[in-house]
Design an enzyme around this catalytic site. Sequence first.
Site, mmCIF file in Angstrom:
data_model
loop_
_atom_site.group_PDB
_atom_site.id
_atom_site.type_symbol
_atom_site.label_atom_id
_atom_site.label_comp_id
_atom_site.label_asym_id
_atom_site.label_seq_id
_atom_site.Cartn_x
_atom_site.Cartn_y
_atom_site.Cartn_z
ATOM 1 N N LYS A 145 85.886 58.671 38.000
ATOM 2 C CA LYS A 145 86.904 58.230 39.214
ATOM 3 C C LYS A 145 86.891 56.798 38.980
ATOM 4 C CE LYS A 145 88.000 62.051 41.287
ATOM 5 N NZ LYS A 145 89.525 62.322 41.328
ATOM 6 N N VAL A 203 76.182 65.596 35.487
ATOM 7 C CA VAL A 203 77.595 65.706 35.637
ATOM 8 C C VAL A 203 78.221 65.038 36.655
ATOM 9 C CG1 VAL A 203 79.342 67.815 35.943
ATOM 10 C CG2 VAL A 203 77.466 68.038 34.521
ATOM 11 N N ALA A 205 78.891 61.627 35.698
ATOM 12 C CA ALA A 205 80.300 61.636 34.721
ATOM 13 C C ALA A 205 81.310 61.384 35.613
ATOM 14 C CB ALA A 205 79.913 62.646 33.847
ATOM 15 N N TYR A 206 81.545 62.315 36.764
ATOM 16 C CA TYR A 206 82.423 62.399 37.628
ATOM 17 C C TYR A 206 82.718 61.123 38.321
ATOM 18 C CZ TYR A 206 84.525 63.891 42.089
ATOM 19 O OH TYR A 206 85.754 63.732 43.150
ATOM 20 N N LEU A 207 81.810 60.543 38.895
ATOM 21 C CA LEU A 207 81.863 59.168 39.467
ATOM 22 C C LEU A 207 82.513 58.262 38.597
ATOM 23 C CD1 LEU A 207 78.844 59.142 41.835
ATOM 24 C CD2 LEU A 207 81.263 59.548 42.500
#
Length: 221
Positions: A135, A127, A130-132
């Site tokens: 961004k 997760v 996926a966030y990075l």
Amino acid sequence: MRIVIAGGHGKIARRLSRLLAARGDAPVAVVRNAAHVADVEADGAAAVLLDLEQVGAAELAPHLDGADAVVFAAGAGPGSGTARKDSVDRGAAVLLADAAAAAGVRRYLLVSSAGAGAEPPAGTDEVFAAYLRAKTAAEEALRDRDLDSTILRPGALTDDPGTGHVRLGTGIPHGAVPRDDVAAVLVALLDEPRTAGLTLELSGGAVPVAAAVAAATERED
């Protein structure tokens, strides 16, 4: 200045609204939950009730009319899965850029993250990876648009009291930073148009915020 803040009920966004309102600016907080309207109004912001995962740029753009800048401070938040990391941290950031362009608002500040801009290291939690990636994709999309954008990559965020001192620049070591200081840096970036086009990393440090922003622009001149 009239500053429209996406993710207006977030911890950084609310601090930013309070700083702007205290000096006489007009923050506008975009929130998706009607229960949050009273909170942001208490911060001194006007509230716009819109879900950025459900609207298009044409619906958002009229709320940006007359704004001097927009700030993307939204995030899917703890407990969200990979799909919402993309729909919020990338998709909503791109939506705000498109709406800003449609409304004629050139100045855009993106709150990104330390670690963005590169593929997450092997073994990174799925997760968080996926966030990075979301961004990074938001940053790339913003650079592709004709906007006066500044990308800010803070390190690990804390609720410690702000110190008014930071480390800001490119290639700096990752480190924690109070949300108070992130908000203060955003205000300083809004005040310094020469930061347009820069991608800046942020952590706690020893340099006063105003001096750190000034030094960042001088290094790029």
